[in-house]
Design an enzyme around this catalytic site. Structure first.
Site, short mmCIF file in Angstrom:
data_model
loop_
_atom_site.label_atom_id
_atom_site.label_comp_id
_atom_site.label_asym_id
_atom_site.label_seq_id
_atom_site.Cartn_x
_atom_site.Cartn_y
_atom_site.Cartn_z
N CYS A 163 -2.37 1.62 6.93
CA CYS A 163 -2.62 0.95 8.10
C CYS A 163 -2.93 1.72 9.40
O CYS A 163 -3.55 1.17 10.26
CB CYS A 163 -1.32 0.06 8.61
N ASN A 167 1.10 -1.10 0.17
CA ASN A 167 -0.13 0.21 0.32
C ASN A 167 0.79 1.15 -0.23
O ASN A 167 0.53 2.25 -0.65
CB ASN A 167 -0.93 -0.09 1.24
N GLU A 179 5.23 -4.80 12.34
CA GLU A 179 4.13 -3.59 12.01
C GLU A 179 2.99 -4.32 11.45
O GLU A 179 3.20 -4.32 10.28
CB GLU A 179 4.63 -2.53 11.22
N GLU A 182 9.45 1.70 14.11
CA GLU A 182 10.16 2.24 12.71
C GLU A 182 10.04 3.76 12.80
O GLU A 182 9.05 4.25 13.37
CB GLU A 182 9.45 1.60 11.51
#
Length: 482
Positions: free
Chosen positions: A285, A153, A251, A460
């Site tokens: 997300c 994505n 993640e 991250e």
């Protein structure tokens, strides 16, 4: 594409481009155009990548931090210099509007910029020993070669969030380009190669995801696994990593609640939420995906949300007038429509959208707003990952927090309020790794990004993102003659 050529239709391994006899097609989700035929990595190709990563790590970890910093900065500069080309490649490959692709490209460059600085700041420390003739030293060293897997994505930003901190720490990386939108990852490799990154420090493979992950993670070469993806894929990679006792960062999915309290401006909040919700067709997300609005202002919020949604233009991302592009895959189109149908069948009301768009060739779904949504509907339980905005109401602060925390996800949450006490309390009580207060654009290179519960672990971005690619080594030194 004459002035904006695609990257090589090949894997990037050991500083060179490699092809294979078996290939898979890459299509433009807006019109079905065939963009490229990419190689399906064979076991021998993956073994070559593993050998390259091992040799690349031996070289790169000994490269001085200031030199690593200079190379990472050149990669950032290279991305910016090719931003127009990069954005078009991304839009063709993944479907998002050009303006959104350009923003992602610049955000990817920011990651390399940030970690170019952090590469020089991998700090150890000394600890005062009990014995005057002893010295205690703690070093931060690179964990080793990394196997990185990123979703489609955000096909540039997601792999870069792994590549940049890993390289800054001194690790080598093998990245699997997402099959649904692989071209951006290959373009990153092309730019890194031109920036002078040593052979083997970065390798990009393409093909069958399960086969690639099994072979890479099973190898003794790989010392860390990093994934951005779904919860089921995360669980599978954790099982694979457990056999080799490998360090893992995850993640995973999200289902971000948005709490709109009665003191918020409902129209302003609704219009901000609508714009954010349908960015990248909702394939984000941390996309705001469950709108819990205080019952006193829910009507005004829903009306403004639907009005803003109806004004969004759906179309090919190459058209500058497009606000919402196609979904990346037909699978997502079908999954989104099933969620909408389930909600409507259970009593939800469609305020905008509600079905596939009558546009030729692509995976288009009309941005959809639902009211009268209850917590037992699938759209409130499953991550929608598409252009659906379900709106529900709450009466009290405690109810809002309880319902917001009632899913297994815990990536991001959002709060709209003008009251500082409410902002602090909600930010502290939401079970998420990130919270935005009166703000929906929260991802940035200098801050940690990640979740809790089934949304994963590890971070991250920020200083925390670099730490995940290092290990602490303790050295106890007794002075000679002591």
């Amino acid at each position: 594409m004459t002035h904006h050529p695609l990257p090589p239709a090949a894997m990037y391994v050991a500083g060179a481009w490699h092809r294979a006899e078996q290939t898979f097609p890459v299509h433009n989700p807006a019109d079905g155009e065939l963009l490229a035929e990419l190689p399906v990595a064979r076991p021998s190709d993956l073994d070559l990548a593993l050998d390259a990563a091992a040799e690349g790590f031996a070289t790169w970890r000994r490269t001085q931090p200031w030199e690593r910093s200079r190379i990472l900065r050149r990669i950032a500069d290279g991305i910016r210099a090719q931003a127009e080309r990069f954005a078009l490649v991304m839009t063709l490959d993944q479907g998002k509007p050009l303006a959104q692709s350009e923003g992602e490209v610049l955000a990817a460059a920011d990651q390399f910029d940030w970690y170019a600085d952090e590469a020089r700041r991998v700090y150890g420390r000394t600890v005062e020993a009990r014995d005057p003739d002893t010295r205690i030293l703690i070093r931060r060293e690179p964990v080793g070669p990394v196997a990185a897997f990123a979703a489609w994505n955000f096909p540039a930003l997601l792999p870069v969030r792994k590549i940049a901190p890993a390289l800054a720490a001194g690790c080598s990386v093998i990245v699997m380009a997402p099959a649904e939108a692989p071209l951006s990852t290959l373009l990153i490799a092309e730019i890194a190669d031109a920036a002078g990154l040593p052979a083997g420090a970065l390798n990009v493979v393409t093909g069958d995801g399960p086969a690639i992950s099994r072979r890479l993670i099973a190898s003794d070469v790989i010392r860390k696994v990093s994934l951005t993806g779904s919860v089921p894929v995360g669980a599978e990679l954790l099982r694979l990593a457990a056999d080799g006792i490998k360090s893992v960062s995850m993640e995973l999915g999200g289902h971000a609640p948005v709490l709109v309290f009665p003191d918020a401006d409902p129209e302003r909040a609704a219009r901000l939420c609508a714009r954010a919700k349908f960015r990248n067709s909702g394939q984000v997300c941390i996309s705001p995906s469950r709108f819990l609005v205080h019952e006193e202002i829910a009507g005004a919020f829903a009306e403004a949300f639907a009005d803003e949604t109806r004004g969004l233009r759906l179309g090919d991302g190459r058209d500058p007038a497009t606000d919402v592009g196609p979904l990346t895959t037909a699978r997502r189109l079908n999954a989104v429509h099933e969620l909408v149908q389930d909600a409507v069948t259970r009593g939800a009301t469609v305020l905008a959208g509600g079905g596939p768009a009558d546009l030729p060739g692509g995976h288009y779904y009309r941005p959809t707003v639902l009211s009268g949504v209850s917590d037992d509907m699938r759209v409130m339980v499953e991550e929608p990952f598409g252009p659906i905005a379900p709106i529900s109401t709450f009466a009290t602060f405690d109810e809002a927090i309880s319902r917001a925390n009632a899913t297994p996800f815990g990536l991001a949450g959002f709060v709209f309020t003008e009251d500082l006490a409410t902002a602090f309390r909600a930010g502290e009580e939401l079970e998420t790794g990130m919270v935005g207060v009166n703000e929906l654009t929260i991802a940035t290179a200098e801050a940690p990004f990640g979740g809790v519960k089934q949304s994963g672990f590890g971070r991250e971005g920020g200083t925390e993102g670099l730490a995940d690619y290092t290990v602490a080594k303790y050295v106890n030194l007794r002075l000679r003659g002591a």
